[in-house]
Write a protein that holds these residues in place. Structure first.
Motif, PDB file in Angstrom:
ATOM      1  N   ALA A  92      28.024  -9.907  48.356  1.00 12.08           N
ATOM      2  CA  ALA A  92      26.904  -8.992  48.589  1.00 12.08           C
ATOM      3  C   ALA A  92      26.184  -8.673  47.283  1.00 12.08           C
ATOM      4  O   ALA A  92      24.953  -8.668  47.230  1.00 12.08           O
ATOM      5  N   ARG A  93      26.943  -8.415  46.234  1.00  8.25           N
ATOM      6  CA  ARG A  93      26.323  -8.125  44.935  1.00  8.25           C
ATOM      7  C   ARG A  93      25.554  -9.338  44.407  1.00  8.25           C
ATOM      8  O   ARG A  93      24.462  -9.198  43.834  1.00  8.25           O
ATOM      9  N   ALA A  94      26.122 -10.514  44.595  1.00  6.68           N
ATOM     10  CA  ALA A  94      25.451 -11.730  44.134  1.00  6.68           C
ATOM     11  C   ALA A  94      24.154 -11.958  44.892  1.00  6.68           C
ATOM     12  O   ALA A  94      23.130 -12.330  44.303  1.00  6.68           O
ATOM     13  N   MET A  95      24.175 -11.714  46.197  1.00  9.84           N
ATOM     14  CA  MET A  95      22.971 -11.864  47.003  1.00  9.84           C
ATOM     15  C   MET A  95      21.915 -10.839  46.598  1.00  9.84           C
ATOM     16  O   MET A  95      20.724 -11.158  46.489  1.00  9.84           O
ATOM     17  N   LEU A  96      22.344  -9.611  46.364  1.00 10.16           N
ATOM     18  CA  LEU A  96      21.439  -8.565  45.892  1.00 10.16           C
ATOM     19  C   LEU A  96      20.752  -9.002  44.603  1.00 10.16           C
ATOM     20  O   LEU A  96      19.518  -8.907  44.467  1.00 10.16           O
ATOM     21  N   ASP A  97      21.518  -9.505  43.678  1.00 13.09           N
ATOM     22  CA  ASP A  97      20.985  -9.940  42.395  1.00 13.09           C
ATOM     23  C   ASP A  97      20.032 -11.128  42.562  1.00 13.09           C
ATOM     24  O   ASP A  97      18.960 -11.169  41.951  1.00 13.09           O
ATOM     25  N   PHE A  98      20.416 -12.082  43.392  1.00 15.96           N
ATOM     26  CA  PHE A  98      19.603 -13.284  43.609  1.00 15.96           C
ATOM     27  C   PHE A  98      18.253 -12.926  44.219  1.00 15.96           C
ATOM     28  O   PHE A  98      17.211 -13.448  43.801  1.00 15.96           O
ATOM     29  N   CYS A  99      18.262 -12.020  45.193  1.00 18.16           N
ATOM     30  CA  CYS A  99      17.010 -11.624  45.845  1.00 18.16           C
ATOM     31  C   CYS A  99      16.087 -10.876  44.892  1.00 18.16           C
ATOM     32  O   CYS A  99      14.881 -11.151  44.835  1.00 18.16           O
ATOM     33  N   THR A 100      16.644  -9.930  44.137  1.00 18.01           N
ATOM     34  CA  THR A 100      15.799  -9.089  43.283  1.00 18.01           C
ATOM     35  C   THR A 100      15.351  -9.811  42.012  1.00 18.01           C
ATOM     36  O   THR A 100      14.195  -9.700  41.606  1.00 18.01           O
ATOM     37  N   ARG A 101      16.254 -10.538  41.415  1.00 15.35           N
ATOM     38  CA  ARG A 101      15.924 -11.142  40.118  1.00 15.35           C
ATOM     39  C   ARG A 101      15.292 -12.523  40.242  1.00 15.35           C
ATOM     40  O   ARG A 101      14.418 -12.881  39.447  1.00 15.35           O
ATOM     41  N   HIS A 102      15.715 -13.302  41.236  1.00 15.18           N
ATOM     42  CA  HIS A 102      15.191 -14.667  41.347  1.00 15.18           C
ATOM     43  C   HIS A 102      14.034 -14.760  42.350  1.00 15.18           C
ATOM     44  O   HIS A 102      12.922 -15.135  41.968  1.00 15.18           O
ATOM     45  N   ILE A 103      14.296 -14.400  43.611  1.00 14.48           N
ATOM     46  CA  ILE A 103      13.216 -14.539  44.599  1.00 14.48           C
ATOM     47  C   ILE A 103      12.053 -13.616  44.259  1.00 14.48           C
ATOM     48  O   ILE A 103      10.891 -14.038  44.269  1.00 14.48           O
ATOM     49  N   HIS A 104      12.365 -12.364  43.941  1.00 12.87           N
ATOM     50  CA  HIS A 104      11.321 -11.411  43.551  1.00 12.87           C
ATOM     51  C   HIS A 104      10.822 -11.704  42.137  1.00 12.87           C
ATOM     52  O   HIS A 104       9.635 -11.974  41.924  1.00 12.87           O
ATOM     53  N   GLY A 105      11.743 -11.686  41.178  1.00 16.45           N
ATOM     54  CA  GLY A 105      11.353 -11.756  39.776  1.00 16.45           C
ATOM     55  C   GLY A 105      10.754 -13.076  39.338  1.00 16.45           C
ATOM     56  O   GLY A 105       9.856 -13.110  38.496  1.00 16.45           O
ATOM     57  N   GLU A 106      11.233 -14.192  39.904  1.00 13.36           N
ATOM     58  CA  GLU A 106      10.726 -15.505  39.516  1.00 13.36           C
ATOM     59  C   GLU A 106       9.740 -16.079  40.523  1.00 13.36           C
ATOM     60  O   GLU A 106       8.794 -16.770  40.140  1.00 13.36           O
ATOM     61  N   GLY A 107       9.962 -15.787  41.805  1.00 12.71           N
ATOM     62  CA  GLY A 107       9.098 -16.337  42.838  1.00 12.71           C
ATOM     63  C   GLY A 107       7.895 -15.470  43.150  1.00 12.71           C
ATOM     64  O   GLY A 107       6.760 -15.805  42.817  1.00 12.71           O
ATOM     65  N   PHE A 108       8.144 -14.326  43.778  1.00 10.54           N
ATOM     66  CA  PHE A 108       7.029 -13.513  44.248  1.00 10.54           C
ATOM     67  C   PHE A 108       6.233 -12.854  43.124  1.00 10.54           C
ATOM     68  O   PHE A 108       5.060 -12.532  43.321  1.00 10.54           O
ATOM     69  N   ARG A 109       6.821 -12.669  41.978  1.00  6.06           N
ATOM     70  CA  ARG A 109       6.024 -12.145  40.866  1.00  6.06           C
ATOM     71  C   ARG A 109       4.890 -13.118  40.510  1.00  6.06           C
ATOM     72  O   ARG A 109       3.778 -12.696  40.175  1.00  6.06           O
ATOM     73  N   ARG A 110       5.168 -14.406  40.605  1.00  4.07           N
ATOM     74  CA  ARG A 110       4.112 -15.394  40.375  1.00  4.07           C
ATOM     75  C   ARG A 110       3.065 -15.354  41.484  1.00  4.07           C
ATOM     76  O   ARG A 110       1.871 -15.570  41.231  1.00  4.07           O
TER      77      ARG A 110
END
Length: 201
Positions: A92-110
């Motif tokens: 759960a913690r890993a998924m939380l981190d992946f969603c916020t930092r990667h999908i949000h931070g790397e994907g949707f921020r662009r």
């Protein structure tokens, strides 16, 4: 407690967690295009000028999604916002981190703020969509056969929901398991309440 948020943003995930727990809080809506997050009175609470922010009863502030979600899970253990099983809690913690930092931070921020990455807006947006799409495919494989990200509802689902919500709003097709998760989340009373309160139906 005081909760600083913007409808339809990543703060929607924290809003869901607050309602799932059943907490009483004061909500303060920040208009990001108007620059509310950069006003001195807000920067005094959150010097980063970001959302969400949760100002706790003792006057201390938590100023990012991961820290707020983790604190809520630890503060209210009876709500079981993290699985009892240590391995599933780690997932759960890993998924939380992946969603916020990667999908949000790397994907949707662009996708949402391409100007941060240079003058070629279209290329940057396309890159962001591709990053998000690839990440959703990875999650889709991980959650196969599960109703929620780590078995039962957890803080990971609040994070996954808000990025799925964004994908839906910009016309991205979610893979089958993510689409089922998104639909399942929208049947939860707290999620329905939050979306209604934030102006979404």
């Amino acid at each position: 407690m005081k909760f600083y948020m913007t409808p339809g943003s990543c703060s929607t995930g924290i809003h869901i967690l607050l309602e799932e727990i059943g907490l009483v809080f004061e909500a303060y809506v920040l208009n990001l295009p108007r620059g509310d997050h950069l006003k001195p009175e807000y920067l005094a609470i959150n010097p980063n000028g970001t959302i969400p922010t949760l100002l706790r009863d003792d006057g201390t502030a938590l100023t990012d999604f991961v820290s707020i979600a983790t604190w809520l899970a630890q503060k209210y253990p009876r709500r079981r916002l993290l699985p009892d099983d240590p391995a599933l809690a780690d997932e759960a913690r890993a998924m939380l981190d992946f969603c916020t930092r990667h999908i949000h931070g790397e994907g949707f921020r662009r996708v949402f703020t391409p100007e941060r990455y240079g003058p070629d807006r279209e290329t940057t947006i396309a890159e962001g969509r591709a990053i998000a799409a690839s990440a959703f495919e990875a999650i889709d494989r991980e959650i196969a056969g599960r109703d929620y990200a780590a078995g039962a509802f957890s803080i990971a689902d609040a994070a996954l929901f808000y990025v799925e919500f964004w994908a839906d709003k910009i016309g991205m097709d979610l893979p089958a398991n993510c689409a089922a998760h998104y639909a399942r989340m929208k049947t939860r009373p707290a999620v329905r309440q939050v979306l209604a309160e934030e102006g979404y139906r």
